[in-house]
Design a protein around this motif. Sequence first.
Motif, PDB file in Angstrom:
ATOM      1  N   MET A 116       0.824  -1.208   0.000  1.00 41.72           N
ATOM      2  CA  MET A 116       0.000   0.000   0.000  1.00 41.72           C
ATOM      3  C   MET A 116       0.863   1.264   0.000  1.00 41.72           C
ATOM      4  N   PRO A 117       0.574   2.220  -0.883  1.00 43.99           N
ATOM      5  CA  PRO A 117       1.307   3.489  -0.831  1.00 43.99           C
ATOM      6  C   PRO A 117       0.876   4.306   0.389  1.00 43.99           C
ATOM      7  N   LYS A 118       1.604   5.392   0.663  1.00 43.24           N
ATOM      8  CA  LYS A 118       1.321   6.088   1.919  1.00 43.24           C
ATOM      9  C   LYS A 118       0.271   7.182   1.808  1.00 43.24           C
ATOM     10  N   SER A 119      -0.236   7.420   0.605  1.00 41.44           N
ATOM     11  CA  SER A 119      -1.341   8.368   0.488  1.00 41.44           C
ATOM     12  C   SER A 119      -2.092   8.092  -0.806  1.00 41.44           C
ATOM     13  N   ILE A 120      -3.322   8.567  -0.865  1.00 39.34           N
ATOM     14  CA  ILE A 120      -4.100   8.396  -2.092  1.00 39.34           C
ATOM     15  C   ILE A 120      -3.500   9.254  -3.198  1.00 39.34           C
ATOM     16  N   GLU A 121      -2.898  10.378  -2.822  1.00 39.41           N
ATOM     17  CA  GLU A 121      -2.205  11.201  -3.820  1.00 39.41           C
ATOM     18  C   GLU A 121      -1.107  10.391  -4.508  1.00 39.41           C
ATOM     19  N   LEU A 171      -2.318   8.813   5.329  1.00 33.79           N
ATOM     20  CA  LEU A 171      -2.164   7.360   5.425  1.00 33.79           C
ATOM     21  C   LEU A 171      -3.494   6.693   5.795  1.00 33.79           C
ATOM     22  N   GLU A 172      -4.185   7.291   6.741  1.00 36.68           N
ATOM     23  CA  GLU A 172      -5.463   6.728   7.190  1.00 36.68           C
ATOM     24  C   GLU A 172      -6.487   6.689   6.043  1.00 36.68           C
ATOM     25  N   GLN A 173      -6.491   7.737   5.216  1.00 33.21           N
ATOM     26  CA  GLN A 173      -7.391   7.765   4.059  1.00 33.21           C
ATOM     27  C   GLN A 173      -7.074   6.612   3.103  1.00 33.21           C
ATOM     28  N   MET A 174      -5.792   6.387   2.920  1.00 37.59           N
ATOM     29  CA  MET A 174      -5.356   5.313   2.026  1.00 37.59           C
ATOM     30  C   MET A 174      -5.808   3.962   2.578  1.00 37.59           C
ATOM     31  N   ARG A 175      -5.649   3.794   3.889  1.00 40.99           N
ATOM     32  CA  ARG A 175      -6.037   2.536   4.511  1.00 40.99           C
ATOM     33  C   ARG A 175      -7.526   2.267   4.303  1.00 40.99           C
ATOM     34  N   ARG A 176      -8.309   3.344   4.440  1.00 42.57           N
ATOM     35  CA  ARG A 176      -9.757   3.166   4.281  1.00 42.57           C
ATOM     36  C   ARG A 176     -10.127   2.786   2.852  1.00 42.57           C
ATOM     37  N   LEU A 177      -9.425   3.379   1.910  1.00 39.19           N
ATOM     38  CA  LEU A 177      -9.698   3.026   0.515  1.00 39.19           C
ATOM     39  C   LEU A 177      -9.484   1.520   0.310  1.00 39.19           C
ATOM     40  N   CYS A 178      -8.395   1.015   0.890  1.00 37.12           N
ATOM     41  CA  CYS A 178      -8.072  -0.402   0.708  1.00 37.12           C
ATOM     42  C   CYS A 178      -9.073  -1.303   1.428  1.00 37.12           C
ATOM     43  N   ALA A 179      -9.402  -0.928   2.647  1.00 40.99           N
ATOM     44  CA  ALA A 179     -10.232  -1.807   3.463  1.00 40.99           C
ATOM     45  C   ALA A 179     -11.686  -1.809   2.990  1.00 40.99           C
TER      46      ALA A 179
END
Length: 626
Positions: free
Chosen positions: A313-318, A373-381
């Motif tokens: 997982m990358p560290k941001s959606i950007e 990072l948290e936004q990215m995690r949510r996208l994945c989950a």
Amino acid sequence: MKIDRLSWPTADILAVVQRYWGFSGLRPLQEQAIRAGLERRDSLVVMPTGGGKSLCYQVPAELAQRTDIVVSPLISLMKDQVDGLRECGYPAGALYSGMSVAAVRETEAEIAAGRYRLVFVAPERLLTPRFLQLIERLQISAFAIDEAHCISHWGHDFRPEYRQLAGIKSRFPQASVHAYTATATERVRADIAEQLRLQNPAVLVGIFDRPNLVYRIVPRVDAQSQVLEALRRHRGEAAIVYCISRKDTEAMAAALQANRLSAAFYHAGMEADERRRTQDAFASEEIDVVAATVAFGMGIDRSDVRCVIHAAMPKSIEHYQQETGRAGRDGLEAECLLLYSAADFLRWESLIEKSAAEADAPDEVIATARGLLEQMRRLCAGVHCRHRRLSEYFGQEYSNPNCEACDVCLNEVEGLADATITAQKILSCVARVGERFGAEHVVDVLLGAKTERVRRWRHEQLTTYGLMKGANRKALSNMVYQLLDDGLLDRTADERPVLLLNDASWEVLRGNRAVRLLQPKTKISKSRFDEESWEGVDRGLFERLRMLRREVAEARRVPAYVLFSDATLRDMARVRPGSAAALLGVRGVGERKLADLGQRFLELIASYCRANSLPLNAATGGRPRR
Ligand code: ADP
Ligand code: ZN
């Protein structure tokens, strides 16, 4: 002679676009951005990667016959752009460190004589006395700032040297400044405008959705075999595999090579010329796959990348948007696969902490990084349409109820049939070991493993010992992480985290709550886009055209894509033009390229059609449009 006037007919703009690049139209917002450049009104242009930002500053300089300055963060990026422009017959040059004295002299002479329409420079060079003196007499009308988010420390790629650009407005009060970026958050946009002292800028925000990209976000079970499986869908095509660490890229490249893929690795720890060699080999189609850290990409203009894989997982959606944005820049279908695990989240958290401590970063910068990072995690989950979620993240509505181009909408996300029972087994094992152990040990107990720790704690006597004997270890620990992701299980924040039950866990254990666990994908469907963009294309001819392109590119020592993009070659293999006029009708063929390469390509097409009894000038009724 510089032409300064206020209104420019659209036909003039289109003529330039057709003459140099062979494009028959403009994309959304390109015309407005070009007009801002022509009218010398400051602008802030936000478009996703691959959206076509460069055309916005290339056209005004040529149309108004002036020299504009482009500030760009990376040498490789500048070089590629200049190469590409020269292939189109567009006069451009760049000054960067590492050029020979003779090359610098020659370039400076051309600049001083006003022979270039665009001059690319690094931010740290722009305001040096030598450069200022060089451009003094040109009375620069406009500056384009590429990757402008680098000026903001709220952004995901802050570069201190960009801060100097704040001085442009006072040094060149008559010139307009045009900022270009793919980063869309409000805060970064506002910061760019403020830092660059933009005056009443035209703010143009493009559409972030990339309909030709198929997104897949799946739990990581075994990175190498999942990556190999995905690459098998893209044999002989360009692909990038992003990994978090340098070591990971090397291991991944080795695994790919062992499976007879033409692959290499790339990271910032390599020698400069070694990096350059890898980059060139990828650009010239010598190798298909590069396993890389995020250091790879800014300079990669190869527009026919058909697959971008994130092995973690990358560290941001950007970052995710930027890296996946390197796929399918030619507008043709491409696949973006992300393999994630909750372990990635922890890894990034500790990296953020470590680098914050080293750089003595202010709290707000650390908080920004954590939030991203948290936004990215949510996208994945989450299990929601990926196109929709990405659009919404970038502040845009997405109205299409089914994108037909993500794992969720393509119905590929397979739930585990007995997910709730599996979750209960895992959770009860966490309870049995007294909420005092980490994921690894819990998995050991469930599998009935005979480890030192099991023996020491007499865990072979637990009722949950061997409860899931025979299960795949990686798949099982992946499920533990999914439970963590979904908040059905907690863990301590220590270095060796211990699994803990929470209220949600007890609901599951009492049978009051159903659980959904995902299985890594095996079934992959073809997207609608994939089929359309090959419609009517003679694949044999396409391959021959690619070979010819590679041959010419090698002889000229330029990347293949600067000659013709894959989209152009597919169009040729669809239309099979039999004359210069017909070839000029193919998207991506401008006058210069027609004169330069037309004959060789027409000859190849004619001989291929003769050998295969195919008619020339096929009707193009069914040809998909972008
Ligand atoms: P960005 O800088 O925004 O990432 P580029 O400027 O590199 O994107 O453009 C991405 C791709 O789109 C390039 O291959 C470019 O040739 C192509 N492109 C840009 N504008 C047009 C257009 N008006 N019509 C067709 N193709 C275009
Ligand atoms: Zn979707």
